[in-house]
Write an enzyme that holds these catalytic residues in place. Structure first.
Site, PDB file in Angstrom:
ATOM      1  N   TYR A 346       1.839  -3.750  10.243  1.00  0.00           N
ATOM      2  CA  TYR A 346       1.369  -3.740   9.248  1.00  0.00           C
ATOM      3  C   TYR A 346       2.573  -3.751   8.239  1.00  0.00           C
ATOM      4  O   TYR A 346       3.944  -3.132   8.401  1.00  0.00           O
ATOM      5  CB  TYR A 346       0.929  -1.689   8.736  1.00  0.00           C
ATOM      6  N   GLU A 380       0.232   2.912   1.004  1.00  0.00           N
ATOM      7  CA  GLU A 380      -0.644   1.941   2.130  1.00  0.00           C
ATOM      8  C   GLU A 380      -0.044   1.703   3.932  1.00  0.00           C
ATOM      9  O   GLU A 380      -0.805   1.900   5.217  1.00  0.00           O
ATOM     10  CB  GLU A 380      -0.203   0.093   2.413  1.00  0.00           C
ATOM     11  N   LYS A 441      -2.268 -17.492   9.613  1.00  0.00           N
ATOM     12  CA  LYS A 441      -2.265 -15.635   9.324  1.00  0.00           C
ATOM     13  C   LYS A 441      -3.953 -15.595   8.659  1.00  0.00           C
ATOM     14  O   LYS A 441      -4.150 -16.452   8.271  1.00  0.00           O
ATOM     15  CB  LYS A 441      -1.387 -15.720   7.633  1.00  0.00           C
TER      16      LYS A 441
END
Ligand code: IOT
Ligand code: MG
Ligand code: MG
Length: 510
Positions: A346, A380, A441
């Site tokens: 992440y 996040e 991606k």
């Protein structure tokens, strides 16, 4: 250091006061045992409730008139230890930070590379600190004579009921929606509060670079590989970590580096839905690394039904962020193992502008500058996402050293030879199959079908196409008000109800 699956503490609620009532009862989404700690200091009483993993004492440190609690962990212990006289009492991360406070006062927080929130009491002062990225969210409710702080908003809500303590405004700090007086401690900040008055003075301890560095291809890729490797190694904690693997370059890079630092096979885990998955791409990497690999399929209806859990855990009201976090929430909730240390990919797309699919360098650098200026408060990276299932997650790309390297790379190293995230792909090319290195991606919200399924749910409820994004934002806020502000358990809150309410409200205002 010893092998630790989880940090000593993964959350806390603290109350520092001159006298008077006790701290509110603890309410956390993070799973774990609770331990109460009380430290009577000369000018204040410092109480804490820790969410811990078996050794809560390791998350607390006391020396003279200073007490400190730490949720989370440090990644540059060795470096920090060189700053202290040999034989210093710094066996735990909490003790190490306390010892550094004795030498540097609040400037100690400028030295730390970690994933943590900390609260310290000394004299009439309370220090509340986040890591450079604010990756462990920290909130405060300051009032004259009493400062409360917690790693989750919901732990502070009870204290705002009845006669709310006026709640001092906190300079530079974001207010929390519908919870009067509660502010979020900004990322990379230490708040220096006076417990007598409840006033706070912020000091920034980190900021993302604005300048850009020029490096040769070889120097840039070499630095990226080495720095990321150190970040991954520091996060394995001497255990066999579990990498949440999509088969994209970000998580595959982490998995490859983690495999190199693990005795025996690494554990990898992929999630998909009945609508979409990236299983084939992840399997290529798992096979290449010889990892012990698992796949979890979540039905789309279940996934959308877990929206209240994603909001409850992240305490975020940003609908785009919630779409990234929802599939991960479902993944973590389905992970029935005993407490695991989880590594993710992440955040790699933020300093490298991977989300923007932008090949023009000015626009690419604008995106990096914008995203690095606006991540704070989105939550996040919060560890609570996996913490609701008792797991600890950590994100090597948001290691302080990795960010300090990636953010300032000149845009031409991020986009090169027609390839996005070029410097990372090149740095990882010897460790991964070629098809993984060159794979385009795909966002987790796309690969799991989350964005499209959520849109469909709203359109089925009668929301016009053009209003879908606004409706998502309203649904997320509606759910936030139930599970955070009102404190309802997420299992009692229905996504469908929130969707129908929002759809009806939008129809009225047409
Ligand atoms: P993405 O980069 O696709 O996923 C983030 C991480 O989640 C991956 O590296 C991987 O560890 C895990 N993951 C993703 N998909 C799966 C899967 N199917 N199974 C198991 N694990 C998986 C959104 C995004 O593109 O996610 N996140 C961006 C940043 C968001 C923008 N934020 C901001 N501007 N502040 C990111 O950089 O991660
Ligand atoms: Mg990514
Ligand atoms: Mg992806």
């Amino acid at each position: 250091m010893m092998a630790h699956t989880l940090p000593a503490a993964t959350g806390f609620l603290v109350s520092a006061r001159q006298g008077g009532d006790r701290a509110p009862g603890p309410v956390f989404a993070t799973r774990g045992a609770h331990e109460s700690v009380a430290e009577a200091l000369r000018n204040q009483t410092f109480d804490a409730v820790l969410v811990h993993s078996g050794s809560p004492g390791d998350a607390v440190a006391r020396a003279g008139d200073t007490a400190l609690v730490l949720a989370g962990e440090l990644y540059n212990r060795e470096e920090l230890l060189t700053l202290l006289p040999s034989g210093s009492d710094a066996g735990t991360d909490a003790q190490l930070v306390l010892a550094l406070l004795g030498v540097y006062d609040l400037h100690a927080f400028r030295l730390l590379n970690g994933r943590f929130a900390a609260a310290a009491a000394l004299g009439d002062r309370v220090l509340l600190a986040t890591d450079h990225a604010g990756s462990v969210p920290l909130y405060t409710l300051p009032a004259p004579g009493r400062v409360l702080a917690a790693t989750e908003i919901k732990a502070l809500v009870p204290a705002t009921a009845g006669t709310p303590p006026a709640g001092r405004p906190v300079a530079d700090a974001r207010r929390v929606r519908r919870v009067p007086g509660v502010h979020q401690v900004p990322a990379g900040t230490v708040l220096d509060l006076d417990v007598r008055t409840g006033t706070a003075v912020p000091s920034r301890t980190w900021a993302p670079a604005l300048s850009r560095r020029v490096l040769s291809e070889a120097d840039a890729t070499d630095a990226v590989r080495r720095t990321l490797e150190r970040a991954v190694k520091a996060r394995t904690g001497g255990t066999t970590p579990l990498v949440v693997l999509s088969g994209g370059i970000d998580s595959s890079g982490v998995a490859a580096l983690a495999a190199a630092h693990t005795d025996g096979p690494l554990d990898t885990l992929s999630m998909g839905t009945d609508t979409a998955d990236e299983f084939a791409e992840a399997r290529v990497v798992a096979t290449h690394l010889g990892s012990s690999h698992r796949e979890i399929t979540v039905p789309t209806a279940d996934l959308l039904g877990q929206l209240p859990y994603a909001v409850w855990a992240s305490e975020s009201v940003d609908p785009d962020i919630i779409e990234y976090l929802l599939p991960l929430t479902a993944l973590y909730r389905a992970l029935d193992d005993p407490a695991r240390r989880i590594l993710t990919g992440y955040g790699a797309d933020i300093p490298l502008a991977g989300m923007h699919r932008e090949d023009r360098l000015p626009q690419l650098d604008t995106a990096v500058a914008f995203d690095m200026a606006t991540f704070d408060g989105l939550n996040e990276m919060t560890p609570v996402l996996s913490g609701i299932q008792g797991h600890w997650s950590t994100h090597p790309y948001w290691d302080r050293d990795v960010l300090d390297l990636l953010v300032p790379l000149e845009a031409g190293l991020k986009r090169r030879y027609g390839r996005d995230k070029w410097v990372l792909r090149e740095a990882m090319s010897a460790l991964l199959p070629q098809e993984t290195v060159t794979r385009p991606k795909l966002g987790v919200h796309e690969g799991s079908g989350t964005t499209s399924s959520f849109s469909l749910l709203l359109m089925d409820a009668g929301v016009p196409d053009a209003d879908v994004h606004r409706a998502k934002s309203l649904v997320v806020k509606e759910i936030f008000d139930r599970v955070v502000v009102e404190g309802l358990p997420p299992g009692l809150v229905s996504t469908a109800d929130a969707v129908h309410q929002v759809a009806a409200r939008l129809k009225e205002t047409e």
